[in-house]
Scaffold this motif. Structure first.
Motif, PDB file in Angstrom:
ATOM      1  N   UNK A  67       7.550 -10.731  -2.836  1.00 46.51           N
ATOM      2  CA  UNK A  67       8.912 -10.215  -2.675  1.00 46.51           C
ATOM      3  C   UNK A  67       9.041  -9.184  -1.564  1.00 46.51           C
ATOM      4  N   UNK A  68       9.776  -8.089  -1.875  1.00 45.68           N
ATOM      5  CA  UNK A  68      10.096  -7.098  -0.843  1.00 45.68           C
ATOM      6  C   UNK A  68       8.836  -6.462  -0.267  1.00 45.68           C
ATOM      7  N   UNK A  69       8.810  -6.318   1.063  1.00 43.59           N
ATOM      8  CA  UNK A  69       7.640  -5.714   1.712  1.00 43.59           C
ATOM      9  C   UNK A  69       7.639  -4.204   1.521  1.00 43.59           C
ATOM     10  N   UNK A  70       8.824  -3.648   1.222  1.00 44.05           N
ATOM     11  CA  UNK A  70       8.922  -2.213   0.979  1.00 44.05           C
ATOM     12  C   UNK A  70       9.379  -2.038  -0.471  1.00 44.05           C
ATOM     13  N   UNK A  71       8.488  -1.539  -1.316  1.00 43.70           N
ATOM     14  CA  UNK A  71       8.821  -1.508  -2.750  1.00 43.70           C
ATOM     15  C   UNK A  71       9.967  -0.549  -3.059  1.00 43.70           C
ATOM     16  N   UNK A 106       0.724   5.060 -18.471  1.00 42.06           N
ATOM     17  CA  UNK A 106      -0.578   5.613 -18.890  1.00 42.06           C
ATOM     18  C   UNK A 106      -1.286   6.293 -17.738  1.00 42.06           C
ATOM     19  N   UNK A 107      -0.808   6.072 -16.534  1.00 42.27           N
ATOM     20  CA  UNK A 107      -1.319   6.759 -15.347  1.00 42.27           C
ATOM     21  C   UNK A 107      -0.134   7.193 -14.505  1.00 42.27           C
ATOM     22  N   UNK A 108      -0.319   8.267 -13.738  1.00 44.82           N
ATOM     23  CA  UNK A 108       0.685   8.629 -12.738  1.00 44.82           C
ATOM     24  C   UNK A 108       0.590   7.638 -11.579  1.00 44.82           C
ATOM     25  N   UNK A 109       1.583   7.703 -10.698  1.00 42.69           N
ATOM     26  CA  UNK A 109       1.587   6.780  -9.554  1.00 42.69           C
ATOM     27  C   UNK A 109       0.321   6.895  -8.719  1.00 42.69           C
ATOM     28  N   UNK A 110      -0.281   8.085  -8.670  1.00 39.83           N
ATOM     29  CA  UNK A 110      -1.490   8.248  -7.858  1.00 39.83           C
ATOM     30  C   UNK A 110      -2.758   7.833  -8.608  1.00 39.83           C
ATOM     31  N   UNK A 111      -2.602   7.382  -9.847  1.00 35.68           N
ATOM     32  CA  UNK A 111      -3.759   6.903 -10.602  1.00 35.68           C
ATOM     33  C   UNK A 111      -4.333   7.904 -11.596  1.00 35.68           C
ATOM     34  N   UNK A 112      -3.798   9.121 -11.635  1.00 35.48           N
ATOM     35  CA  UNK A 112      -4.290  10.107 -12.612  1.00 35.48           C
ATOM     36  C   UNK A 112      -3.974   9.646 -14.033  1.00 35.48           C
ATOM     37  N   UNK A 122       5.347   1.258  -7.744  1.00 33.26           N
ATOM     38  CA  UNK A 122       4.770   2.339  -6.932  1.00 33.26           C
ATOM     39  C   UNK A 122       3.460   2.903  -7.451  1.00 33.26           C
ATOM     40  N   UNK A 123       2.894   2.315  -8.501  1.00 30.10           N
ATOM     41  CA  UNK A 123       1.659   2.838  -9.092  1.00 30.10           C
ATOM     42  C   UNK A 123       0.436   2.180  -8.438  1.00 30.10           C
ATOM     43  N   UNK A 124      -0.587   3.003  -8.219  1.00 29.40           N
ATOM     44  CA  UNK A 124      -1.852   2.461  -7.720  1.00 29.40           C
ATOM     45  C   UNK A 124      -2.358   1.431  -8.730  1.00 29.40           C
ATOM     46  N   UNK A 125      -2.755   0.272  -8.228  1.00 27.61           N
ATOM     47  CA  UNK A 125      -3.188  -0.801  -9.140  1.00 27.61           C
ATOM     48  C   UNK A 125      -4.605  -1.245  -8.796  1.00 27.61           C
ATOM     49  N   UNK A 126      -5.277  -1.791  -9.795  1.00 27.66           N
ATOM     50  CA  UNK A 126      -6.640  -2.290  -9.565  1.00 27.66           C
ATOM     51  C   UNK A 126      -7.699  -1.205  -9.694  1.00 27.66           C
ATOM     52  N   UNK A 153       0.823  -1.211   0.000  1.00 22.20           N
ATOM     53  CA  UNK A 153       0.000   0.000   0.000  1.00 22.20           C
ATOM     54  C   UNK A 153       0.857   1.261   0.000  1.00 22.20           C
ATOM     55  N   UNK A 154       0.335   2.327  -0.574  1.00 23.75           N
ATOM     56  CA  UNK A 154       1.039   3.619  -0.528  1.00 23.75           C
ATOM     57  C   UNK A 154       0.599   4.367   0.735  1.00 23.75           C
ATOM     58  N   UNK A 155       1.037   5.624   0.845  1.00 27.07           N
ATOM     59  CA  UNK A 155       0.724   6.374   2.071  1.00 27.07           C
ATOM     60  C   UNK A 155      -0.767   6.607   2.253  1.00 27.07           C
ATOM     61  N   UNK A 156      -1.500   6.628   1.139  1.00 24.52           N
ATOM     62  CA  UNK A 156      -2.960   6.814   1.249  1.00 24.52           C
ATOM     63  C   UNK A 156      -3.685   5.487   1.427  1.00 24.52           C
ATOM     64  N   UNK A 157      -2.897   4.438   1.707  1.00 25.41           N
ATOM     65  CA  UNK A 157      -3.468   3.095   1.934  1.00 25.41           C
ATOM     66  C   UNK A 157      -4.095   2.471   0.692  1.00 25.41           C
ATOM     67  N   UNK A 158      -3.744   2.994  -0.491  1.00 30.81           N
ATOM     68  CA  UNK A 158      -4.255   2.372  -1.719  1.00 30.81           C
ATOM     69  C   UNK A 158      -3.314   1.256  -2.150  1.00 30.81           C
TER      70      UNK A 158
END
Ligand code: HEM
Length: 479
Positions: A372-376, A295-301, A206-210, A195-200
């Motif tokens: 894999x790694x717990x911290x991306x 095609x999207x920024x890391x935050x999903x934009x 590092x990109x929001x997925x799903x 998850x990122x800092x916004x819990x997504x």
């Protein structure tokens, strides 16, 4: 109640299917495995790949029959989610059973003694992912390059998931002990939600997925509707996109679904390096460089809507970006869901509506989880990535089509667009190198050109998630 008709499976219920008031879908939801219409949503999952022992068929069938009582139905998954939501509002922690899927490969059906007419018929499933024609179509690396566990003949996949890792590992231990004399665990994967800092939920780059998924259930449609208006993109989908009749189902509405499983290792340092190189080459911000790849920024934009991170949305298409000046044609999400692009090709002989309809039938329900790694941010070149899972009604027309006819190829909507820089596989085999999309100009040095793939296939297989009634009524003398 009468079984669902072909038309009912093909229609899109405007509000989505409501498991709290299932009506004509009641039998289907109680006999269909969970995770198909909606992701299981648990934080941790273990995937056990089984090979059945040859002289244990009867005992295995008995075990599957008993184990079927632990397999989570779509109905149960939804009931538990409902309870979780209500309890959360009241501040109560919900204890839920482990989430469980049981899936078979074609070789698995055969090993259990099923006849060809009893085995789900989708061609790639019958062949298996190691088959040469499949490997050539997808341009996958040679089997000898796969992880050893995936090189074995695989008969079944057990997916067990839970929010509590301790509880999950206990369940897994217990199942492994039960199976000891009946099947060999030839491979195991442990997955978890990053998850990122916004819990997504995010993937290792590092990109929001799903964000973009075909939606079937009322709760999901309602949630998406609160954020997006469905004006430019309608995420709703008919059941026919994802369900296949179970040839061995015992009820009138016994369905299953085909699962594509791919272990995709992500080389995080190489991806970050490519992002930096591209940013310098195009003289743009690094985040924008990443967005041009994804095609999207890391935050999903979506980069087609904005050239800075702004707002996560799924209500967009590429109609106002037909020359791809904002989002490249080869960007991962544009290649894997062109949202109408194929209808803009002149002289294709079909209307834009027809082209969009055909495209929408290629959609898949992604159910992947990280490994894999717990911290991306600390992930190295190897050892971390995505356990890519997707459900569909027809592997040929859905996953295989996306990978082979969109992601891998150079010509897509226009000529020389280049492969998807994330998952495109241009040449089968070891000497494969990532091809740099031509629009970004020729890299100046050989070093720059020799971008290794950032995503490597480490193994995979095709599975079928059978109906629960079939599993429950499996009997030792059943043929
Ligand atoms: C390690 C490999 C992969 C990574 C890191 C990755 C990452 C992403 C990300 C960040 C998104 C955007 C967020 C979203 O819409 O959910 C996305 C979307 C998507 N990906 Fe992947 N992906 C990978 C592999 C694949 C593969 C193998 C396929 C299928 C061949 C695929 C198909 C899709 C589709 C269909 C979408 C939604 C596109 C849309 O509707 O706009 N992905 N992926």
């Amino acid at each position: 109640m009468a079984p669902l008709t072909e038309e009912e499976l093909q229609e899109i219920p405007a509000e989505g299917i409501d498991p709290t008031n299932p009506g004509k879908y009641a039998t289907l939801l109680s006999d269909l495995q969970g995770n198909i219409l909606k992701g299981h949503g648990r934080d941790h999952a273990v995937h056990l790949f089984l090979q059945f022992k040859p002289d244990q068929t009867d005992a295995l069938k008995q075990w599957i029959k008993n184990f079927a009582h632990h397999v989570t139905s779509a109905q149960k998954q939804s009931n538990e989610a409902q309870l979780y939501r209500t309890n959360k509002l009241k501040g109560i922690t919900t204890e839920s059973d482990p989430f469980v899927n049981f899936l078979l490969t074609c070789r698995g059906y055969e090993a259990l003694g099923f006849e060809p007419y009893q085995i789900p018929g989708n061609e790639p499933f019958r062949f298996g992912m190691k088959n040469n024609s499949v490997k050539n179509l997808l341009r996958d690396p040679a089997i000898e390059e796969w992880e050893p566990g995936f090189q074995h003949e695989i008969h079944a996949l057990l997916l067990i998931a839970n929010d509590s890792l301790v509880d999950l590992l206990q369940t897994v231990n217990q199942i492994t002990r039960e199976l000891y004399l009946l099947a060999q665990v030839v491979h195991r994967e442990d997955g978890f939600v990053l998850r990122n800092e916004s819990q997504e939920a995010i993937e290792h780059f590092g990109f929001v997925d799903g964000v973009s998924q075909p939606l079937f259930l009322k709760q999901d449609v309602r949630k998406a509707d609160l954020r997006d208006s469905f004006i430019n993109w309608d995420p709703r989908a008919p059941l026919s996109l994802i369900l296949a009749q179970d040839p061995n189902g015992k009820l009138e509405d016994s369905y299953g679904s085909y699962l594509v499983y791919r272990k995709l290792e992500q080389d995080v340092p190489a991806f970050l390096g490519a992002e930096k190189f591209l940013a310098e080459k195009l003289n743009i911000d690094r985040e924008l460089a990443g967005a041009l790849i994804m095609g999207r920024f890391r935050d999903g934009t979506p980069v087609t809507l904005s050239d800075i991170p702004a707002t996560i949305t799924n209500d967009f298409n590429y109609d106002l970006d037909q020359t791809a000046t904002k989002c490249p044609f080869h960007a991962h999400i544009r290649k894997s869901n062109p949202r109408g692009d194929t209808g803009h090709v002149l002289s294709s002989g079909v209307t834009e509506e027809q082209a969009l309809e055909t495209e929408r039938n290629h959609r898949i329900a992604r159910r992947g989880i990280n490994f894999g790694a717990c911290d991306h941010t600390k992930a190295e070149s190897t050892g971390s990535g995505l356990l890519f899972l997707c459900f569909q009604a027809d592997i040929t027309n859905q996953f295989n089509f996306i990978q082979a006819s969109w992601s891998n190829i150079n010509n897509f909507v226009q000529v020389n667009v280049g492969p998807d820089p994330l998952i495109g596989q241009t040449v089968a085999g070891a000497e494969r190198k990532q091809k740099w999309p031509l629009q970004w100009g020729e890299p100046e040095t050989t070093d720059q050109f020799n971008f290794q793939l950032w995503v490597h296939l480490k193994g995979g297989e095709y599975f079928f998630a059978p109906s629960i009634s079939f599993l429950r009524e499996m009997s030792p003398n059943q043929e």
